[in-house]
Design an enzyme around this catalytic site. Structure first.
Site, PDB file in Angstrom:
ATOM      1  N   ARG A 143       0.852  -1.183   0.000  1.00  0.00           N
ATOM      2  CA  ARG A 143       0.000   0.000   0.000  1.00  0.00           C
ATOM      3  C   ARG A 143       0.893   1.240   0.000  1.00  0.00           C
ATOM      4  NH1 ARG A 143      -2.932   3.204   4.761  1.00  0.00           N
ATOM      5  NH2 ARG A 143      -3.708   4.841   3.404  1.00  0.00           N
ATOM      6  N   HIS A 171      -2.993  11.162   0.613  1.00  0.00           N
ATOM      7  CA  HIS A 171      -2.517  10.927   1.970  1.00  0.00           C
ATOM      8  C   HIS A 171      -1.928  12.240   2.503  1.00  0.00           C
ATOM      9  CE1 HIS A 171      -1.177   7.528   4.836  1.00  0.00           C
ATOM     10  NE2 HIS A 171      -0.861   8.659   5.440  1.00  0.00           N
ATOM     11  N   GLU A 189      -7.670   8.734   6.092  1.00  0.00           N
ATOM     12  CA  GLU A 189      -7.975   9.328   7.389  1.00  0.00           C
ATOM     13  C   GLU A 189      -8.518  10.758   7.351  1.00  0.00           C
ATOM     14  OE1 GLU A 189      -4.834   6.633   9.958  1.00  0.00           O
ATOM     15  OE2 GLU A 189      -4.488   8.800   9.902  1.00  0.00           O
ATOM     16  N   ASN A 200      -8.050   2.053   9.509  1.00  0.00           N
ATOM     17  CA  ASN A 200      -6.760   2.326  10.150  1.00  0.00           C
ATOM     18  C   ASN A 200      -6.998   2.407  11.642  1.00  0.00           C
ATOM     19  OD1 ASN A 200      -5.806   2.621   7.564  1.00  0.00           O
ATOM     20  ND2 ASN A 200      -5.127   4.732   7.793  1.00  0.00           N
ATOM     21  N   TYR A 250      -5.024   1.794  15.746  1.00  0.00           N
ATOM     22  CA  TYR A 250      -3.770   1.588  16.457  1.00  0.00           C
ATOM     23  C   TYR A 250      -3.938   1.203  17.924  1.00  0.00           C
ATOM     24  CZ  TYR A 250      -1.227   3.531  12.483  1.00  0.00           C
ATOM     25  OH  TYR A 250      -0.703   3.730  11.227  1.00  0.00           O
ATOM     26  N   GLU A 284      -4.014   0.176   7.938  1.00  0.00           N
ATOM     27  CA  GLU A 284      -2.898   0.587   8.806  1.00  0.00           C
ATOM     28  C   GLU A 284      -3.124   0.052  10.199  1.00  0.00           C
ATOM     29  OE1 GLU A 284      -1.782   4.749   9.211  1.00  0.00           O
ATOM     30  OE2 GLU A 284      -2.072   5.063   7.070  1.00  0.00           O
TER      31      GLU A 284
END
Length: 482
Positions: free
Chosen positions: A81, A127, A174, A313, A315, A379
């Site tokens: 990606r 991005h 995002e 995405n 985390y 991500e």
């Protein structure tokens, strides 16, 4: 192999690989016709990056791309990606501005080389690196009428140039970060905020919501063009990728349970609800009232259903308490400290990230039940505390990152095989240490260590772990049809 062993693996068409973004790795910011993006000058302003460094060199991947592909091939990834730089492709950005043939040639050669190595290109159109000229010309994302048209034309140029070979497109990376960090908190380019110590102009109470609206519409109209003009011939998939972490009530107090949902509404629902369900979350409407822009019926018809999948995405997990005055978190307080005083998990280098793999499984289930579309995890990763201070030999033994991925891959597998969640892909962030936006080069997310003095790449133990794990946990490709 027994059927039980086969049953305990991810399907053989499961996609995995590593992820990057153009401004974070390419460098070569003023060669072969590239124009400036909003990050070029922003990162050079004193105080905008933690180490005072900019993206002019990054990991020098514009020059070292062949070495990068060789390493990806050695890792045996199925996919990579990466993002395209809008200002490399259309240096002045606008719909009537010239396309840069050298920018097109660079990405075309790159895509060809990936395919020659058996690696699927998974391409992000945007991005965070808006052409600077568009920001100067009309305010960039603040000007819906202009930016939607310019973004759609940029997307069209990319579909035309690369869509014969690219079958996986992400329109935006995002939107929450684009909106909140760029126009609310002012910590990311273009750095607008109501905080006059941070920015001479900007209005954090209105601009983030305007920007988010423009981003949703730009995404949706680009998807419309793809589906109408390119999909039949090219046969690809297109969608958006949204950030958002699992929100867990601090305790079982009903107010805190409600707060966790409010956190999800603002972190995820702000973008996901219009795109997948056709409306903004009720909570956001209550919180923002007339500050939340409205879609016209015609716009909403384009927005709803404008993503073929859910790009995710994520985390970390936040414990959520009712209260606080931060609208960007839904007027919810985030903490990692449990009621008994213990920490939720291992602390990363970034203050906002702790390791809590159970949250990943919960979030996959939440997204799947709410939006009912295949999930591509685009991500997910971990920055080891003080890794930038460690000698290379020690940094390569990235135990905390290995533990993070051990937990997350187990959660991924359980979500797919036990919970029935339709997850199609997993892209750890990131392929290499890189320019980590406002953190400069201090925070390292790579599974590959980069020595910024020499640009040498060294695989960390986390890369070895992931390569081995996916090798062992995906069904072999020669399975005969039932």
């Amino acid at each position: 192999m027994t059927s039980a062993e086969v049953a305990n693996k991810l399907p053989n068409d499961f996609i995995w690989g590593f992820a990057t973004a153009s401004f974070q790795i390419e460098g070569s910011t003023n060669v072969e016709g590239r124009g400036k993006s909003i990050w070029d000058d922003f990162s050079k302003q004193p105080g905008k990056t933690m180490d005072g460094k900019d993206g002019d060199v990054a990991t020098d991947s514009y020059r070292l791309w062949r070495e990068d592909i060789a390493l990806l091939s050695k890792y045996g990834v199925k996919s990579y990606r990466f993002s395209l730089s809008w200002s490399r492709i259309i240096p002045l950005g606008g719909r009537n501005d010239p396309v840069n043939p050298e920018g097109i040639a660079f990405y075309s050669n790159f895509i060809d080389a990936l395919l020659e190595n058996g690696i699927i290109p998974f391409v992000t159109l945007y991005h965070w690196d808006l052409p600077q000229v568009l920001h100067d010309r009309y305010g960039g994302w603040l000007n819906k009428n202009e930016v939607v048209q310019d973004y759609v034309r940029y997307a069209q140029v990319c579909f035309r140039a690369f869509g014969d070979r690219v079958k996986h497109w992400l329109t935006m990376n995002e939107p929450w970060c684009i909106s909140i960090l760029g126009y609310g908190r002012g910590v990311f380019a273009p750095g607008r905020s109501s905080d006059r110590d941070r920015s001479p102009e900007g209005d954090s109470s209105t601009e983030p919501w305007i920007v988010g609206h423009s981003v949703i519409l730009s995404h949706a109209y680009a998807v419309k063009i793809y589906r109408e003009e390119f999909k039949a011939a090219q046969g690809g998939q297109i969608g958006i990728t949204l950030n958002g972490d699992w929100a867990m009530p601090y305790d079982d107090n009903p107010k805190n349970v409600e707060a966790a949902q409010h956190a999800l509404d603002v972190a995820i629902g702000w973008f996901a609800d219009p795109i997948y369900l056709g409306h903004y979350p009720d909570y956001m409407k209550q919180m923002l009232r007339e500050r939340l822009p409205e879609f016209t019926p015609a716009e909403l018809a384009v927005v709803k259903g404008s993503s073929d999948f859910y790009g995710m995405n994520t985390y970390t997990t936040n414990l959520c308490r009712d209260g606080g005055d931060d609208e960007f978190q839904g007027l919810v307080e985030y903490t990692f400290i449990r009621p008994d005083g213990t920490q939720l998990g291992t602390q990363a280098h970034c203050a906002w990230l702790q390791d809590y793999p159970q949250g990943f499984r919960h979030l996959l289930n939440y997204i799947w039940k709410r939006y009912m579309l295949p999930i591509y995890v685009t991500e997910n990763g971990f920055a080891v505390k003080d890794e930038h201070l460690k000698p290379i030999e020690e940094a390569l033994q990235d135990k905390d990152r290995v533990n993070y991925f051990k937990g997350v891959t187990a959660s991924l597998k359980a979500a797919v095989l036990e919970d029935g969640v339709d997850v199609r892909a997993y892209f750890p962030w990131s392929f290499v240490d890189n320019f980590e936006w406002a953190d400069g080069y201090i925070t390292r997310f790579g599974v590959t260590y980069v020595d910024y003095e020499t640009q040498q790449r060294y695989p960390k133990n986390s890369a070895k772990f992931l390569v081995k794990w996916f090798g062992e946990n995906i069904e072999a490709g020669d399975k005969k049809p039932q």
